[in-house]
Design a protein around this motif. Sequence first.
Motif, PDB file in Angstrom:
ATOM      1  N   ARG A 134      -7.122  -5.670   2.949  1.00  0.00           N
ATOM      2  CA  ARG A 134      -7.264  -4.207   2.884  1.00  0.00           C
ATOM      3  C   ARG A 134      -7.875  -3.694   4.180  1.00  0.00           C
TER       4      ARG A 134
ATOM      5  N   ALA B 202       0.816  -1.212   0.000  1.00  0.00           N
ATOM      6  CA  ALA B 202       0.000   0.000   0.000  1.00  0.00           C
ATOM      7  C   ALA B 202       0.849   1.261   0.000  1.00  0.00           C
ATOM      8  N   TYR B 203       0.242   2.322  -0.509  1.00  0.00           N
ATOM      9  CA  TYR B 203       0.827   3.659  -0.392  1.00  0.00           C
ATOM     10  C   TYR B 203      -0.149   4.514   0.382  1.00  0.00           C
ATOM     11  N   LEU B 204       0.384   5.249   1.380  1.00  0.00           N
ATOM     12  CA  LEU B 204      -0.435   6.160   2.173  1.00  0.00           C
ATOM     13  C   LEU B 204       0.053   7.586   1.944  1.00  0.00           C
TER      14      LEU B 204
ATOM     15  N   LYS C  86      -3.554   8.263   4.729  1.00  0.00           N
ATOM     16  CA  LYS C  86      -4.701   7.542   4.197  1.00  0.00           C
ATOM     17  C   LYS C  86      -4.255   6.684   3.013  1.00  0.00           C
ATOM     18  N   VAL C  87      -4.742   5.450   2.966  1.00  0.00           N
ATOM     19  CA  VAL C  87      -4.386   4.545   1.869  1.00  0.00           C
ATOM     20  C   VAL C  87      -4.967   5.080   0.568  1.00  0.00           C
ATOM     21  N   THR C  88      -4.105   5.262  -0.427  1.00  0.00           N
ATOM     22  CA  THR C  88      -4.568   5.714  -1.746  1.00  0.00           C
ATOM     23  C   THR C  88      -4.395   4.631  -2.811  1.00  0.00           C
ATOM     24  N   HIS C  89      -3.441   3.746  -2.627  1.00  0.00           N
ATOM     25  CA  HIS C  89      -3.152   2.693  -3.611  1.00  0.00           C
ATOM     26  C   HIS C  89      -2.879   1.391  -2.854  1.00  0.00           C
ATOM     27  N   TRP C  90      -3.433   0.289  -3.358  1.00  0.00           N
ATOM     28  CA  TRP C  90      -3.156  -0.980  -2.675  1.00  0.00           C
ATOM     29  C   TRP C  90      -3.407  -2.167  -3.594  1.00  0.00           C
TER      30      TRP C  90
ATOM     31  N   GLY D 277      -4.881  -2.029   5.979  1.00  0.00           N
ATOM     32  CA  GLY D 277      -5.089  -0.601   5.759  1.00  0.00           C
ATOM     33  C   GLY D 277      -5.411   0.135   7.045  1.00  0.00           C
TER      34      GLY D 277
ATOM     35  N   GLU E 251      -3.056   3.116   8.754  1.00  0.00           N
ATOM     36  CA  GLU E 251      -3.656   4.437   8.986  1.00  0.00           C
ATOM     37  C   GLU E 251      -3.651   4.776  10.473  1.00  0.00           C
TER      38      GLU E 251
END
Length: 394
Positions: free
Chosen positions: A253, A214-216, A221-225, A257, A261
């Motif tokens: 997720r 994931a990218y936060l 906040k998770v934007t890509h996963w 996620g 977060e």
Amino acid sequence: MCAKAVILGCNYYIGLSALRCLGQFGIHTVAVDYSEERAYGALSKYTSERLISPHYKQDKDAFITFLKNYGRMQQEPPVLIPCHDSYVEVIDEHLEELRELYRIPQTEQGLYTKVMNKESLHRIAQQYGMNVPETLSPDDEGFLDRVEKELKYPCIVKPADSPSFVAVFRHKLFKVHNQAELEKTLTKVREAGLEVIVQRIIPGFDDHMYTFDAYLNQHAKVTHWVTCQKYRQFPINFGASVYTGQKYVPELRQIGGAFLENIGWKGFAEIEFKRDAETGTFYLIEVNVRMTNLNELLRQVGINFPYVTYREMTGTPVEPHAITKDMNRVFWYSYEDMLAIRDYIKTKQLTVWQVIRSLLRPKAYAIWSWSDPKPGLAFASMTLGKIWSKFRRR
């Protein structure tokens, strides 16, 4: 003038994949390593600039001075992308001063190290309600009796600081089958001046290992996963991915996620889970805080994490995205997978037919690329050289 991307660590395919993931967009990439000898990743056609730095551990102060001096010479602060745990440790130690000269996603000094350290990660995970394998410290009261009763044998001895442990023992952990083996292992660890924890082994073959990548963003906040399922590791059972497929697992997720977060994570992270073969419960095993082995696979199925990092750090974030279907593609590190296959078959964990059938799937190669062959050819030359040297010594 566009910001450069400084890639730390190019003697392994993670750095190579980061160079390719960024260079294909015309981004100026800077390949940094402490030696030219084995830095095959820097031979990529996507390398714009190549630098040799002081060793990040042997001369840490000189390494930090090197990075700061390079950063001061740039018109725009470069995006800093470490591709090995040891680089992350050094960056975290000097995060505040490096953030004055480089774009780095993480803003909380010490968080990288807390999450990398197995002992502190275990505490943080429990604090946020994550399932983690039952764990004991050698300093716990009644330690040996509790291992026998609570963890049971076999169990595993894991390092608190993985890079230092691997540098000494060339293994990620030790599996012990009885009290005598445990005591012998702890003696070796103490003599090396290292800290360890002892954990219960979660039941299930290696294909019960999963990842949540994931990218936060800067709001944590998770934007890509994307999620993946491991099929083979090397060393077998307790090693790194050598044959792993993208696999949509929405539950990860929700679990992974929420955890990232809650701890205020920013930037890329990869959580490794193991699904208990008896209960179906997912247990958090570890978190990789540098770019992942699976970069090329994740790029091919739809998320280029080095590029996502670069875009957000330079003020032009890409649209949020998740991979929510199975793409039938696997990551393959063929060299170590051949070694793993040998051991899986030898221990009767896999059959030849199971291996052959698995290899028929479309692949994302760890090193080889027809459009960028130099790194692959250099790696092949290095590997053949090592094999020849071993042969001559016999």
